[in-house]
Design a protein around this motif. Structure first.
Motif, PDB file in Angstrom:
ATOM      1  N   ALA A  16      15.020  73.730   1.633  1.00  0.00           N
ATOM      2  CA  ALA A  16      15.497  74.652   0.594  1.00  0.00           C
ATOM      3  C   ALA A  16      14.439  75.546  -0.035  1.00  0.00           C
ATOM      4  O   ALA A  16      14.791  76.529  -0.696  1.00  0.00           O
ATOM      5  N   MET A  17      13.153  75.252   0.141  1.00  0.00           N
ATOM      6  CA  MET A  17      12.149  76.003  -0.594  1.00  0.00           C
ATOM      7  C   MET A  17      11.082  76.651   0.277  1.00  0.00           C
ATOM      8  O   MET A  17      10.414  77.588  -0.157  1.00  0.00           O
ATOM      9  N   MET A  18      10.909  76.173   1.470  1.00  0.00           N
ATOM     10  CA  MET A  18       9.795  76.615   2.305  1.00  0.00           C
ATOM     11  C   MET A  18       9.938  78.087   2.697  1.00  0.00           C
ATOM     12  O   MET A  18      11.010  78.529   3.120  1.00  0.00           O
ATOM     13  N   GLN A  19       8.873  78.828   2.558  1.00  0.00           N
ATOM     14  CA  GLN A  19       8.817  80.211   3.013  1.00  0.00           C
ATOM     15  C   GLN A  19       7.930  80.259   4.255  1.00  0.00           C
ATOM     16  O   GLN A  19       6.717  80.079   4.172  1.00  0.00           O
ATOM     17  N   VAL A  20       8.571  80.472   5.406  1.00  0.00           N
ATOM     18  CA  VAL A  20       7.828  80.393   6.663  1.00  0.00           C
ATOM     19  C   VAL A  20       6.891  81.575   6.799  1.00  0.00           C
ATOM     20  O   VAL A  20       7.155  82.675   6.306  1.00  0.00           O
ATOM     21  N   ALA A  21       5.777  81.327   7.465  1.00  0.00           N
ATOM     22  CA  ALA A  21       4.794  82.368   7.755  1.00  0.00           C
ATOM     23  C   ALA A  21       4.831  82.628   9.255  1.00  0.00           C
ATOM     24  O   ALA A  21       4.440  81.781  10.047  1.00  0.00           O
ATOM     25  N   GLU A  22       5.348  83.771   9.648  1.00  0.00           N
ATOM     26  CA  GLU A  22       5.481  84.089  11.068  1.00  0.00           C
ATOM     27  C   GLU A  22       4.112  84.079  11.746  1.00  0.00           C
ATOM     28  O   GLU A  22       3.095  84.401  11.113  1.00  0.00           O
TER      29      GLU A  22
END
Length: 347
Positions: free
Chosen positions: A84-90
């Motif tokens: 629910a919170m993770m912001q992925v780094a491409e």
């Protein structure tokens, strides 16, 4: 494992929870109230932060390894963060280029699979795993040679140039022309087909009486193809690279956990079973700690993604395994991109 809904947390609690998890995943150490109130942290007093930390601990999202330590996320907390919170780094342009370059190198598909496993290990800092595609390669030629009166050497040449030798325990009475005849017959039926497809065609021709094989060759083809097909479908192959990456400073402080993890990795059949669950999924699977029974004792996480051929069919699975404090935001999209790139290489 059920985690509380994110909406149950206040904005302040969510901010502090996120900082604790991100700090722990980066450093591997618990986060205290002073660190959280420092530069770049939350604009609250250490006393107010400790109050929120206690609330998050009561909810089962954080834990303290001992009384005077800061807090670290529990497996429940990590699951909430990842979902629910993770912001992925491409992956960066350099990482994408490195992945595509390694997978574009010519050679048999087995080499590409080994490269993929090593690549995932290098980029993630964990151990990389690839399960060999469940489909069979298409064949170009099959040749049969007598080893003795009861054994035949079958040489299978794939369209990609890969060569595989298999010994079949079969009593063959008419060895000379029968083996040559059977080789020619099999090559004509198998070229451009998988072994299973060739076996199906041969069985139908023999059953209908349309086969030109003599009795000895017919027996060899029927029994031999049955042996090959069973062998090809019942031998999961798992390639693991980078186990040494699991022996970091934090891991050495808990040597029993590391020993348990390495023992699990040695049991490749069991690991293949875990990845098979991911292969049957439509998308990436993330197993955190005790969510999978295989690695529950070692407290490890697995990030696994199926990879597909150009027709969209799942043909295998790849991923990484490491401590629960994996950098999920970076590793998840990296595994996803590698799976898509390998799928293009498989064709």
């Amino acid at each position: 494992m059920n985690s509380p809904p994110l909406t149950d947390l206040s904005d302040r609690a969510r901010d502090i929870f996120r900082l604790v998890v991100e700090g722990y995943l980066e450093s591997g150490t618990p986060m205290g109230s002073k660190a959280l109130a420092g530069e770049g942290g939350v604009n609250l007093s250490p006393a107010s932060i400790r109050s929120v930390l206690a609330e998050l601990e009561q909810r089962g999202l954080l834990a303290a390894p001992h009384t005077s330590a800061g807090r670290m996320p529990t497996e429940t907390g990590l699951r909430l963060f990842v979902d629910a919170m993770m912001q992925v780094a491409e992956p960066t342009r350099e990482e994408r280029a490195a992945i595509e370059q390694r997978l574009a190198e010519p050679g048999p598909i087995e080499r590409a699979l080994e490269e993929t496993s090593a690549l995932l290990s290098d980029l993630s800092g964990a151990a990389g795993m690839v399960m060999v595609p469940t489909r069979e390669p298409k064949l170009a030629q099959i040749s049969l040679t007598a080893l003795d009166a009861n054994r035949v050497l079958a040489v299978l040449v794939g369209e990609d140039g890969h060569i595989e030798n298999r010994i079949i325990a079969l009593p063959v009475e008419a060895l000379g022309t029968s083996l040559e005849q059977a080789s020619n017959y099999l090559t004509a039926r198998s070229a451009g087909r998988t072994l299973a497809q060739a076996a199906s065609m041969v069985e139908k021709e023999i059953a209908s009486g349309r086969s030109a094989l003599d009795e000895a060759s017919r027996d060899l083809v029927q029994r031999g193809l049955a042996v090959w097909s069973e062998d090809a479908s019942n031998r999961p192959v798992l390639i693991v690279r980078g186990q040494a990456n699991l022996l970091d400073e934090t891991a050495l402080g808990d040597i029993e956990r590391v020993r348990s993890l390495l023992d699990d990795l040695e049991s490749k059949q069991s690991v293949a079973g875990l990845l098979e669950r991911a292969r049957r999924a439509d998308a990436m699977r993330i197993f955190i700690g005790s969510e999978n029974r295989l690695f529950s004792l070692s407290g490890s996480s697995v990030i696994a993604s199926p990879y597909r051929d150009r027709e969209g069919k799942v043909v295998g699975v790849l991923g990484v395994i490491g401590p629960t404090r994996l950098n999920y935001a970076r590793v998840v999209p990296m595994v996803d991109f590698t799976a898509r790139s390998l799928g293009k290489r498989i064709g």
